[in-house]
Design a protein around this motif. Structure first.
Motif, PDB file in Angstrom:
ATOM      1  N   THR A  45     -32.422 -39.152 -45.426  1.00 58.52           N
ATOM      2  CA  THR A  45     -33.814 -39.383 -45.045  1.00 58.52           C
ATOM      3  C   THR A  45     -34.116 -40.875 -45.093  1.00 58.52           C
ATOM      4  O   THR A  45     -33.497 -41.620 -45.851  1.00 58.52           O
ATOM      5  N   GLY A  61     -33.512 -33.189 -45.069  1.00 58.65           N
ATOM      6  CA  GLY A  61     -33.324 -33.774 -46.394  1.00 58.65           C
ATOM      7  C   GLY A  61     -34.353 -33.285 -47.395  1.00 58.65           C
ATOM      8  O   GLY A  61     -34.028 -33.038 -48.566  1.00 58.65           O
ATOM      9  N   SER A  62     -35.600 -33.136 -46.967  1.00 53.51           N
ATOM     10  CA  SER A  62     -36.643 -32.630 -47.865  1.00 53.51           C
ATOM     11  C   SER A  62     -36.381 -31.164 -48.224  1.00 53.51           C
ATOM     12  O   SER A  62     -36.596 -30.751 -49.366  1.00 53.51           O
ATOM     13  N   LEU A  64     -29.016 -37.187 -50.095  1.00 58.77           N
ATOM     14  CA  LEU A  64     -30.333 -36.869 -49.561  1.00 58.77           C
ATOM     15  C   LEU A  64     -31.187 -38.126 -49.390  1.00 58.77           C
ATOM     16  O   LEU A  64     -31.973 -38.222 -48.444  1.00 58.77           O
ATOM     17  N   ASN A  94     -35.414 -36.168 -41.859  1.00 59.34           N
ATOM     18  CA  ASN A  94     -36.368 -36.165 -42.966  1.00 59.34           C
ATOM     19  C   ASN A  94     -36.735 -34.744 -43.383  1.00 59.34           C
ATOM     20  O   ASN A  94     -36.908 -34.459 -44.576  1.00 59.34           O
ATOM     21  N   ILE A 124     -39.934 -29.221 -48.222  1.00 53.18           N
ATOM     22  CA  ILE A 124     -39.487 -29.110 -49.604  1.00 53.18           C
ATOM     23  C   ILE A 124     -40.057 -27.845 -50.250  1.00 53.18           C
ATOM     24  O   ILE A 124     -39.381 -27.197 -51.065  1.00 53.18           O
ATOM     25  N   SER A 162     -36.854 -38.085 -49.027  1.00 53.17           N
ATOM     26  CA  SER A 162     -36.590 -36.933 -49.898  1.00 53.17           C
ATOM     27  C   SER A 162     -37.105 -37.169 -51.315  1.00 53.17           C
ATOM     28  O   SER A 162     -37.765 -36.296 -51.903  1.00 53.17           O
ATOM     29  N   MET A 198     -33.652 -31.098 -50.684  1.00 52.74           N
ATOM     30  CA  MET A 198     -34.121 -31.597 -51.983  1.00 52.74           C
ATOM     31  C   MET A 198     -34.728 -30.467 -52.796  1.00 52.74           C
ATOM     32  O   MET A 198     -34.609 -30.440 -54.025  1.00 52.74           O
TER      33      MET A 198
END
Length: 457
Positions: free
Chosen positions: A219, A184-185, A215, A181, A255, A410, A188
């Motif tokens: 996640t 993936g964030s 993505l 997670n 992110i 994400s 992103m």
């Protein structure tokens, strides 16, 4: 200078051209109807914030005028309109909002958009992709990159699990899917915010595949929610609460870190490449019928190979009683979850009813995450009730593949970050509560109560 306002060209906000053009025409019609500028700004901001993650197949339905896909994200090389080709950023407020212009300039901007598009359509109308082929390309990209996301999530689980790095565990607030997670964030921020316009310039389908496909499958929200349910079943209610808070905190800052580092890298690339960047991007752009079909054929071949290998390995591992069977089943059923989530994304930015109530809530992402969390809890209960090897393999494969791809962190965190940077930052936390509380509450009814009542172990 405090309070100073400056303009930057998209893609920093990463809004799609179709959404921008639609918003521009909608703003123009609202102006003619006598709507107040503040009301127009609120409506446009609500729609853009809820579409920060994805808009699904609405992109194909709204603006089918390009080889590389069906919608474009604005980039520095695109046409700059007097008002709407730029976004104004308030340095003091750290928020991105559309700049406001008088009605005559809006009409002039709209005229320029129409003139440019008319000129482009004369060159592209003869080479439009059939609608079924556009949908086929999207589905192929989503399936291929979705399987890659499932494999990456599995590798990250194994890498940080107790058997190797020992960072995550099923019995702590650092749940198994936390690394995926966070990664993936972070990505992103790169591919879904800062560089999304550049990726879309090369191929819109590639942008969809990387963000929604890869993505979104890397996640998983349902896996996160299920681990918190399992902690609560064991009586660790504080751990479950902290698991949600820490998971949200780390994903949100992942992110942000991704956006900041990608912006720095983008500036570095601009200084190094100079004027050669535009020509190099055009070289790789999928702007011809042959290029499009060639890429589609290659992806279909690789997708077929992935499915075939997954099916063969699943049969072999099942006979040998290996735990890897669940992974290969997940690769087979994972794309179905990606496709459903992509179609649900059409609900983002539309609101409820004809009036568009609560337009700032991305209902497509919300439905995908909550429904996946509930189905995962139901399958966990089935595993407890049946308690057989075959049931465990099938249910776990569906949980990891189909439900892991149906839910996403994400996209959720991209929407959360957009709301946090809007003029109404409280909406970000309200959206997080609307997603987490029903998922955990319904999961408790579906999973925790049967476990407590029947005394499953």
């Amino acid at each position: 200078m405090e309070g100073e306002r400056f303009c930057v060209s998209d893609p920093e906000p990463s809004r799609s051209e179709s959404s921008s053009a639609t918003s521009l025409s909608r703003r123009h019609s609202l102006s003619l109807s006598g709507a107040q500028p503040s009301q127009m700004d609120d409506d446009l901001e609500n729609e853009c914030v809820s579409e920060a993650g994805d808009i699904g197949d609405r992109a194909l339905q709204s603006n089918r005028n390009s080889f590389s896909g069906s919608f474009h994200y604005l980039s520095a090389e695109d046409v700059v309109l007097p008002s709407y080709g730029f976004w104004c950023r308030d340095r003091a407020a750290s928020s991105v909002i559309p700049s406001v212009s008088p009605l005559p300039e809006e009409i002039l901007s709209l005229s320029i958009v129409v003139a440019v598009r008319d000129q482009d359509k004369k060159q592209e109308n003869s080479n439009k992709l059939p609608k079924w082929l556009e949908y086929g390309s999207c589905m192929t990209h989503l399936a291929f990159f979705g399987i890659l996301g499932v494999l990456t999530r599995y590798l990250l689980q194994k890498l940080f699990a107790p058997g190797t790095a020992g960072v995550t565990s099923d019995h702590t607030i650092l749940y198994l899917d936390l690394p995926s997670n966070m990664v993936g964030s972070f990505l992103m921020g790169w591919w879904g915010v800062v560089f999304k316009a550049d990726i879309s310039y090369v191929s819109d389908f590639l942008a969809i595949g990387l963000t929604t496909g890869y993505l979104g499958s890397l996640t998983t929200f349902s896996g996160w929610n299920q681990k918190m349910l399992e902690l609560s079943v064991e009586g660790h209610w504080v751990f479950a609460l902290l698991g949600f808070l820490i998971g949200l905190f780390l994903a949100a800052y992942s992110i942000i870190f991704g956006i900041e580092t990608s912006r720095g890298f983008r500036q570095f690339l601009k200084r190094c490449s100079g004027s050669s960047s535009a020509s190099s991007r055009k070289t790789w752009r999928v702007d011809s019928y042959k290029r499009h079909l060639a890429i589609l054929a290659v992806l279909l071949l690789m997708l077929g190979c992935l499915w075939s290998v997954s099916g063969i390995l699943m049969a072999q591992e099942f006979r040998s009683d290996s735990s890897e069977t669940q992974l290969w089943l997940a690769c087979i059923v994972g794309p179905l979850g990606v496709w459903i989530r992509w179609f649900l994304a059409r609900l983002n930015g539309r609101g409820l009813g004809k009036t568009g109530l609560l337009k700032w809530i991305p209902f497509g992402t919300l439905i995908a995450n909550v429904s996946a969390a509930c189905i995962m809890a139901a399958l966990a209960t089935v595993k407890k009730e049946v308690n057989s090897k075959t049931c465990d393999i099938i249910a776990t494969g569906i949980q990891f593949g189909f439900l892991g791809c149906l839910s996403t962190v994400s996209t959720f965190i991209s929407e959360f970050n957009a709301m946090r940077e809007s003029r109404h930052p409280w909406r970000a936390y309200a959206y997080a509560m609307v997603t987490m509380c029903p998922s955990f509450g319904l999961g408790t009814l579906i999973y925790s109560l049967p476990v407590w009542v029947k005394g499953y172990k």
